[in-house]
Design an enzyme around this catalytic site. Structure first.
Site, PDB file in Angstrom:
ATOM      1  N   SER A 651      60.471  53.147  48.261  1.00  0.00           N
ATOM      2  CA  SER A 651      59.877  54.395  47.763  1.00  0.00           C
ATOM      3  C   SER A 651      59.427  54.259  46.316  1.00  0.00           C
ATOM      4  O   SER A 651      58.336  54.712  45.951  1.00  0.00           O
ATOM      5  CB  SER A 651      60.879  55.544  47.904  1.00  0.00           C
ATOM      6  N   ASN A 856      60.761  54.865  57.797  1.00  0.00           N
ATOM      7  CA  ASN A 856      62.185  54.802  57.475  1.00  0.00           C
ATOM      8  C   ASN A 856      62.514  54.598  55.999  1.00  0.00           C
ATOM      9  O   ASN A 856      63.589  54.999  55.556  1.00  0.00           O
ATOM     10  CB  ASN A 856      62.859  53.676  58.285  1.00  0.00           C
ATOM     11  N   TYR A 857      61.618  53.961  55.251  1.00  0.00           N
ATOM     12  CA  TYR A 857      61.992  53.568  53.896  1.00  0.00           C
ATOM     13  C   TYR A 857      61.140  54.190  52.790  1.00  0.00           C
ATOM     14  O   TYR A 857      61.630  54.394  51.686  1.00  0.00           O
ATOM     15  CB  TYR A 857      61.977  52.041  53.770  1.00  0.00           C
ATOM     16  N   ILE A 858      59.874  54.459  53.062  1.00  0.00           N
ATOM     17  CA  ILE A 858      59.034  55.106  52.046  1.00  0.00           C
ATOM     18  C   ILE A 858      59.183  56.616  52.202  1.00  0.00           C
ATOM     19  O   ILE A 858      59.005  57.151  53.292  1.00  0.00           O
ATOM     20  CB  ILE A 858      57.557  54.705  52.204  1.00  0.00           C
TER      21      ILE A 858
END
Length: 899
Positions: A651, A856-858
């Site tokens: 992110s 899932n991650y950003i």
């Protein structure tokens, strides 16, 4: 023993292996320092390559325990094919691998005596070199003199410096707020007011959740003061009324993300009502003429055994499974257990046939029966398929939603898994085992005390009925393969799931305030004399820099999957001067193979952790567990665990890239800009994947689509000649030539496919109209009508044959002119460019897990920022399901929001 070891649980199998010494003597450090070559070109922090190795290289001796037979296939280098934007680059330079162009000095070989601490070393191996990451993969030019790994490592360093600067700024701002007098802390009422669309004030971005006050709620029955409406303006009054209604509808929507205090406690609900779960249909025995054959003889089985034989027989077309020895061994082991319980098989005379050999079993008759059923289902008329689906939806309707604190919420997986054969992912050791049918007696229901408990199927009862207000599950049961618990939860777009995602990303935002201290501390502890501290620091380095998962404890009967803390001797190979090769089974038994350039101190530490007498099977981080690692991390920030680093790094990196981005051009070009940034995040954060089996076919289809448009353009140019033969001389013969790659054979095949598509289109339209007539109780059209409609396709076929024979294309269309044809050709050129962008984008993404990063991650709010900042519809990034899942993100930020 160091203090950090005192409360550390002993991992299963640890006591049987070699354990590292408590402290690291200074002379060991000094000796390794002398070994390490000085290399100013070292750029730690980016993956060098991923996949099996292919060239001779100086590495540790290979270990028999390493996972070298993973399912991930070796992939051809992405740099082999040029994109249309790279045509101007030198061919000679493109053919040279990036690593060959690197200008790094070769380390001087160490003597045998110097390597005595880490024997055996320096054995040449022949393995397959995985592909390098190409410049095109991150949307950059490939003609730069700077090696890509060096370029990315440099960029990663800049991002880490920005992270350090951000952390210090946040802490300084909070310190000023804490030291300021109360009267100065109080903000004017106007600034505290939130925008009606839920957009946060920019000054509120970096405030921790715990310090944010929930928005003031409007008192019921009290209207806000407003300017009096002017009389005599009927349209204006009507418009204002519609706006008021829209505002009220918006007011009724539950905007939980504007109330950070919601969901912080342990009590998740007050009232809960639902309908339970949907069970799979009972087993239907095979027809009497369909039998498994054993040693060539048809045999009858007990229904329980026949059902299990059907699990295997129905999937004979899945060669990936039925050609797997582990799958077959596990299946037959479970099959024999059921046969032993049910009396094995009977022949036509009723005599018992004991089944003892898998090789003598012939499941083909079962496969043929189920395959015929599948084909018959596919061949059903569309109206009948719709009817079946409608009946199923009606039966399942009561289970699709629940009432959670008086609000209707969608339920996710309300169906109990049907019995079958466990497949698993990767190289799971239990693949092929029988997943047993789950009866109501194994299911626990979670529901409100005052609610009506759903009725189990007749003749059955629930295992237990609970009223667990701290749980967000509706039902649960334990499956028989791994003993794992399965839960019925709310759907991804529900408030509870949304709050979970929101908290995850807010936790990552919180980490940006502490990241500089964490990195400073673990870099210091990389040189600690205490073994436990040095192992912990090295593990945090690997987790932070290379997105390794922490890894959990595993039992003896579980898959041999590992993470950072549970890495074993054979999973790590050291390649001087500072490259570490990881090869192990990761999450879901998927093989993780990657090469990383690491900090020289980390390379040295791993040599120490692998020092003799350690051997295959011994743990590298033998004084560290996931629990102790997370306990240490939580001392920096409540709730901080190893997995938060993956979310934070992805992110924060995307946030930095967005701040520097100036996306221009068409929507497809802007989408590619976003994907290029996403790809860079995936590479920098090491989110990679194998090339999908169907990737080449998909690329071929996309290229065929482009070629089809090019063929359309050529036909239109020929039509221009038909309208004005002199235009060929005016524009030049080259303008009207057919592209060389679209030869006569290709043209003929393409024309045939166009005719086939036209026929299919006509047939489908005919069937759809007939279905509508039946639904409206009207008479169906006869097949003669279809034959008449097919004449259009027949005419197209004749036209193509004539064109091929005469070499001329007649102008077609009402009022066709040269100007119209030129305008149409220009539009087709734009379509070609857009299609080429998509093709290049897809090919560049084949080894990078963009979906994993984006979902899932950003932080999804960053994708929303890009969408709003550059006026790209959010539909281009999030599917309908994802838009529902990230509804909170779409509605809560504007283009000025920062991570």
């Amino acid at each position: 023993m160091s203090s950090s070891d005192d409360d550390m649980p002993i991992r299963k199998g640890r006591m049987n292996g070699v354990k590292s010494q408590d402290h690291i003597p200074n002379n060991v450090d000094r000796a390794l320092d002398r070994e390490m070559p000085s290399n100013s070109d070292i750029n730690p922090g980016v993956s060098v390559r991923m996949g099996p190795v292919e060239e001779e290289m100086e590495v540790d001796e290979p270990h028999s325990g390493a996972h070298t037979n993973g399912k991930r296939k070796a992939r051809a280098s992405l740099s082999n094919g040029k994109s249309y934007k790279e045509a101007s680059a030198s061919e000679e330079e493109d053919d040279i691998p990036l690593s060959k162009r690197r200008k790094t000095s070769k380390p001087k070989p160490a003597s045998d005596s110097e390597l005595s601490d880490d024997k055996p070393m320096a054995r040449k191996t022949h393995a397959k070199k995985p592909p390098k990451v190409t410049a095109a993969q991150i949307g950059e030019s490939s003609d730069s003199d700077t090696p890509l790994t060096a370029k990315l490592a440099k960029e990663k360093k800049q991002i880490e410096k920005a992270a350090e600067k951000t952390a210090k700024a946040i802490r300084a701002e909070e310190k000023n707020d804490d030291d300021a007098p109360l009267v100065k802390k109080k903000k004017p009422a106007a600034s505290a007011k939130k925008a009606s669309n839920g957009v946060k004030d920019e000054s509120d971005d970096d405030v921790p959740l715990s310090r944010k006050a929930p928005p003031a709620k409007k008192a019921k029955g009290k209207a806000e003061p407003s300017a009096p409406a002017k009389k005599g303006k009927g349209k204006a009054v009507k418009a204002e009324t519609e706006q008021d209604e829209d505002a009220e509808a918006e007011e009724e929507e539950y905007r939980w993300w504007e109330d950070p205090s919601k969901g912080d406690g342990t009590k998740k609900w007050t009232t809960l009502q639902h309908s339970g779960v949907v069970f799979p249909p009972p087993y239907e025995p095979l027809p009497k003429h369909v039998k498994m054959r054993y040693n060539g003889v048809p045999v009858s089985l007990h229904p329980d055994a026949e059902e299990v034989a059907g699990f295997y027989g129905s999937m004979l077309n899945s060669t990936h499974n039925v050609e797997n020895p582990t799958f077959n061994k596990n299946f037959f082991g479970d099959f024999k257990e059921i046969l032993d319980k049910t009396g094995h098989a009977k022949d036509k005379d009723g005599k018992t046939v004991k089944i003892t050999s898998f090789e003598k079993c012939d499941f083909k008759p079962i496969f043929e029966y189920y395959d015929a059923q599948r084909e018959a289902k596919k061949a059903l008329p569309a109206a009948e398929k719709k009817g079946i689906k409608a009946a199923k939806d009606e039966a399942e309707a009561p289970y699709m939603y629940c009432m959670w604190d008086g609000r209707k919420q969608k339920v996710g997986n309300f169906r109990v898994e049907p019995p079958g054969l466990f497949r698993g992912r990767g190289e799971h050791p239990k693949t092929g085992k029988v997943k047993k049918r789950v009866p109501p007696e194994q299911i626990t229901i979670n529901i409100g005390k005052e609610a009506t408990v759903p009725q189990p199927p007749e003749g059955h009862r629930w295992k237990e009925v609970k009223h667990d207000q701290e749980g967000t599950w509706l039902a649960m049961w334990q499956e028989n393969i791994n003993g794992a618990y399965k839960y019925v939860m709310l759907a991804a777009n529900s408030d509870i799931k949304g709050q979970s995602d929101y908290k995850k990303f807010e936790k990552a935002r919180e980490l940006k305030k502490h990241i500089d201290r964490i990195r400073k501390d673990y870099n210091k502890d990389l040189r600690s004399g205490v073994m436990a501290d040095r192992q912990r620091a090295t593990a945090v380095y690997l987790i932070d820099r290379f997105a390794l998962r922490a890894g959990n404890e595993k039992g003896e009967d579980e898959a041999d999957t590992v993470g950072c803390c549970s890495l074993k001797f054979e999973h790590v190979t050291l390649k001087p001067p500072n490259t570490v090769i990881f090869d192990f089974l990761g999450k879901d038994s998927i093989r993780f193979y990657n090469e990383f350039e690491v900090d020289p101190q980390v390379f040295k530490n791993l040599k120490i952790f692998k020092k003799e007498p350690k051997k295959d099977g011994d743990e590298i981080f033998d004084r560290l567990t996931t629990a102790t690692l997370n306990k240490h991390l939580s001392s920096y920030m409540p709730g901080l665990t190893a997995k938060v680093f993956r979310t934070y790094n992805a992110s924060f990196t995307m946030s930095q890239l967005l701040q520097e981005m100036h996306s221009k051009g068409t929507i497809p070009e802007k989408v590619k800009d976003y994907n290029d940034a996403n790809r860079k995040v995936a590479i920098l954060c090491n989110h990679k994947r194998t090339v999908a089996a169907g990737h080449a076919g998909q690329i071929e289809k996309m290229q065929e689509k482009i070629n089809g448009i090019r063929y359309q353009q050529w036909r239109m140019r020929q039509m221009m000649i038909d309208l004005d033969p002199k235009i060929k001389k005016k524009k030049g013969a080259e303008f009207f030539e057919r592209p060389e790659d679209l030869d006569d054979e290709w043209v003929k095949q393409h024309q045939e496919s166009l005719v086939t598509q036209e026929r299919e289109k006509i047939r489908k339209k005919f069937e759809k109209e007939n279905e509508k007539r039946v639904a409206d109780s009207e008479k169906e059209m006869k097949s003669k009508e279809l034959e008449e409609r097919m004449e259009v396709a027949d005419e197209l076929e004749k036209k193509f044959k004539k064109e091929n024979k005469t070499g001329k294309v007649e102008a077609e269309g009402k009022g066709i002119t040269i100007e119209k044809l030129e305008a149409n050709i220009e539009k087709l050129t734009e379509r070609i460019e857009a299609q080429k962008l998509q093709l290049e984008d897809k090919d560049n993404n084949k080894e990078v897990a963009l979906g994993t990063s984006k979902i899932n991650y950003i932080d999804p709010r960053l994708t929303v920022v890009f969408s709003k900042k550059f006026n790209v519809p959010i539909e281009r990034f999030f599917s309908k399901t994802l838009r529902e899942k990230f509804d909170w993100a779409i509605k809560s930020v504007d283009e000025n929001w920062k991570f």
